[in-house]
Design a protein around this motif. Structure first.
Motif: not given
Length: 414
Positions: A199-204, A315-321
């Protein structure tokens, strides 16, 4: 028996006419180079010659078709060469974009280069021949087969048929390939492609590498699809989907970052790293590359890559993933697309080689036909010249005889 003067004159004139006719016929044969000048000269040979001439005409028509087929296939081969080079260039840029030292601005620059490749490939996919017909639209060749909507998505509106030409009496050759088979397909047995979903709200920030083939003889390999669902940040469950839609949930397993997970009874393995967000819907899908659930559209692959490269991730681990997973998926999809283009290009090359073989066979066949027709109607000059000389002597003898007969009158003795 009394022979009148009129009778002698009539017989002499008839002999002269006959000798003159035969002499003229031989002269016509020599002048034309043909033994059978008129059908009445040899009805059977003339009839057979007509059939052979028809066969030669049909062979010539097939020769013209092969010229047209070669032009079409040569144009397609040239375009496919450009497309394969474009995909190779895109793969090089993806390797560059995967470098962790790049900034958002650097990735924006890579995205701009990919957009250029994307537009180039779209132009090649809508290439035309010298007559204005589109190469890859199948029989729908009067309009561009690939159209781009306002959101930038490309769709194929041509048909899936290949145009064909009869290059020989027993060979109907495809002289084009549909754009769907080139740009929206992958080779059969291309393996598996993994994609990440959340989901776009997730931070995995779970990333994957692979999948890697372990045993292609394992049950269900190449047919079954797998989904790795995270139940929390330390457990996961694999759901197997068979071709008929039947799903089977595996046992709950412990998850550790960096571990390799086997799928399909040891047929595949995939390595996961990072922390999942079960509430955010983190999952990893592993589908057969040639299955309906996998993306096979090279334009969709490039667009998703361009979009993710334009998204700031510093600086955003989720977007980096997301970036790493998208690049990994895109790299595998581009590999499959390149393999498919090269496979089609090899097929085009094989057809060009076949044209060379058929041309050689056709040339030999034409020579055989011409020899047969020559044997039927062409002139043997040695025999004809001998006949010509004989008829000339016969005509001269008939003329001399007529002159002598003219002198045989009693009135000459008075």
């Amino acid at each position: 028996m009394r022979i009148s003067t009129v009778t002698m004159f009539e017989q002499s004139v008839s002999s002269l006419n006959r000798q003159q006719s035969q002499f003229t016929d031989v002269g016509q044969q020599i002048a034309s180079g043909r033994r059978v000048v008129n059908p009445s000269d040899d009805p059977q040979a003339a009839s057979q010659a007509v059939g052979v001439s028809q066969s030669i005409s049909i062979t010539e028509q097939h020769t013209d078709s092969r010229v047209s087929a070669r032009n079409s296939l040569s144009q397609e081969e040239s375009v496919l060469n450009s497309v394969s080079q474009a995909i190779s260039s895109a793969k090089t840029l993806l390797v560059q974009a995967a470098n962790g030292t790049l900034s958002d601005a650097d990735r924006q620059s890579v995205a701009s280069e990919l957009e250029g490749i994307y537009n180039t490939m779209l132009g090649q996919a809508n290439a035309t021949d010298g007559n204005g017909s589109y190469l890859f639209g199948g029989y729908q060749d009067d309009a561009p087969p690939f159209v781009q909507d306002d959101s930038g998505d490309v769709s194929y509106i041509g048909d899936s048929f290949n145009r064909e030409e009869r290059i020989d009496s027993s060979r109907l050759m495809p002289v084009s390939d549909s754009g769907d088979a080139i740009f929206n397909s992958v080779p059969s047995g291309a393996g598996y492609v993994a994609t990440a979903a959340r989901d776009t709200t997730g931070d995995g920030n779970v990333t994957f590498s692979g999948p890697n083939r372990l045993d292609s003889s394992a049950p269900g390999y190449g047919d079954n699809a797998y989904q790795i669902n995270f139940l929390d940040d330390s457990t996961y469950q694999v759901v197997t989907t068979e071709p008929d839609g039947t799903t089977t949930a595996g046992t709950v397993e412990s998850y550790t970052s960096g571990q390799s997970i086997e799928l399909g009874g040891g047929g595949l393995s995939i390595t996961l790293e990072g922390t999942p967000d079960a509430a955010g819907g983190d999952s990893i899908n592993v589908n057969p590359a040639d299955g309906s659930a996998a993306n096979q559209d090279v334009f969709a692959t490039l667009k998703s890559t361009i979009d993710v490269l334009k998204t700031p991730v510093d600086g955003d681990p989720s977007r980096q993933a997301d970036l790493e997973n998208t690049l990994s998926t895109s790299m595998r999809e581009l590999d499959n697309s390149l393999d498919n283009v090269l496979t089609v290009r090899a097929s085009v090359g094989a057809r060009l080689n076949e044209l060379d073989v058929v041309n050689q066979v056709s040339s030999n066949r034409t020579l055989s036909y011409e020899q047969t027709r020559s044997d039927l109607v062409d002139l043997d000059y040695v025999e004809a010249i001998s006949e010509y000389s004989l008829r000339q002597v016969g005509l001269q003898a008939a003329q001399k005889s007529f002159v002598d007969i003219q002198g045989m009158s009693l009135f000459d003795q008075i």
